[in-house]
Design a protein around this motif. Structure first.
Motif, short mmCIF file in Angstrom:
data_model
loop_
_atom_site.label_atom_id
_atom_site.label_comp_id
_atom_site.label_asym_id
_atom_site.label_seq_id
_atom_site.Cartn_x
_atom_site.Cartn_y
_atom_site.Cartn_z
N PHE A 55 1.85 13.86 5.36
CA PHE A 55 2.24 13.70 6.77
C PHE A 55 3.76 13.80 6.96
N ARG A 56 4.39 14.72 6.26
CA ARG A 56 5.86 14.84 6.32
C ARG A 56 6.35 15.35 7.66
N THR A 57 5.48 15.91 8.48
CA THR A 57 5.90 16.39 9.81
C THR A 57 5.76 15.28 10.86
N ALA A 58 5.16 14.17 10.51
CA ALA A 58 4.98 13.05 11.44
C ALA A 58 6.05 11.98 11.19
N ARG A 59 6.12 11.03 12.08
CA ARG A 59 7.08 9.94 11.92
C ARG A 59 6.66 8.98 10.80
N THR A 60 5.36 8.74 10.66
CA THR A 60 4.82 7.89 9.60
C THR A 60 4.41 8.77 8.42
N ARG A 61 4.79 8.38 7.23
CA ARG A 61 4.48 9.15 6.03
C ARG A 61 3.69 8.29 5.05
N LEU A 62 2.87 8.96 4.26
CA LEU A 62 2.06 8.30 3.25
C LEU A 62 2.42 8.89 1.89
N GLU A 63 2.56 8.04 0.90
CA GLU A 63 2.94 8.48 -0.44
C GLU A 63 1.94 7.94 -1.46
N LEU A 64 1.43 8.81 -2.30
CA LEU A 64 0.58 8.44 -3.43
C LEU A 64 1.41 8.70 -4.67
N PHE A 65 1.54 7.71 -5.55
CA PHE A 65 2.49 7.88 -6.66
C PHE A 65 2.00 7.26 -7.95
N ALA A 66 2.62 7.70 -9.03
CA ALA A 66 2.50 7.09 -10.35
C ALA A 66 3.92 6.85 -10.84
N GLN A 67 4.12 5.73 -11.52
CA GLN A 67 5.48 5.33 -11.92
C GLN A 67 5.45 4.70 -13.30
N VAL A 68 6.48 4.98 -14.09
CA VAL A 68 6.65 4.37 -15.40
C VAL A 68 8.05 3.77 -15.46
N ASN A 69 8.14 2.48 -15.81
CA ASN A 69 9.43 1.80 -15.96
C ASN A 69 9.65 1.44 -17.43
N LEU A 70 10.85 1.68 -17.89
CA LEU A 70 11.24 1.31 -19.25
C LEU A 70 12.37 0.29 -19.15
N PRO A 71 12.09 -0.98 -19.43
CA PRO A 71 13.13 -2.00 -19.31
C PRO A 71 14.20 -1.81 -20.39
N LEU A 72 15.41 -2.17 -20.06
CA LEU A 72 16.53 -2.10 -21.00
C LEU A 72 16.77 -3.46 -21.65
N PHE A 73 15.72 -4.26 -21.75
CA PHE A 73 15.81 -5.60 -22.33
C PHE A 73 14.46 -5.96 -22.95
#
Length: 98
Positions: A55-73
């Motif tokens: 919905f990038r042409t609308a004011r409201t957008r929806l995002e489906l995501f995958a994320q990986v975090n690598l802590p520095l501790f």
């Protein structure tokens, strides 16, 4: 953040992250497994996030995501009785932007 299409109504994306992460862990004591304690640690992480934005042409957008975090501790408690380990994290999610 890099989007694969600049003007499409839906587009895939990739992004790099640097942030602050708080970890709270609870588990058995190393010396006495019948007892439990907790450990808290906060520190920096680096991560990558990718997915699709809709919905990038609308004011409201929806995002489906995958994320990986690598802590520095390493997560650890002061005595090392509960945990002394490095804990990377992975997640999938949905985000709504208004």
């Amino acid at each position: 953040r890099y989007s694969f299409s600049a003007d499409a109504a839906a587009s895939g994306f990739l992004g790099a992250q640097l942030g602050l992460e708080h970890q709270w862990l609870r588990g058995p004591l190393r010396g006495d497994p019948s007892r439990q304690d907790s450990a808290n640690r906060t520190g920096l992480f680096v991560g990558v996030r990718g997915g699709v934005e809709l919905f990038r042409t609308a004011r409201t957008r929806l995002e489906l995501f995958a994320q990986v975090n690598l802590p520095l501790f390493r997560a650890r408690d002061e005595e090392g009785d509960v945990v002394k380990q490095w804990f990377p994290t992975a997640r999938v999610g949905v985000a709504l932007g208004l």
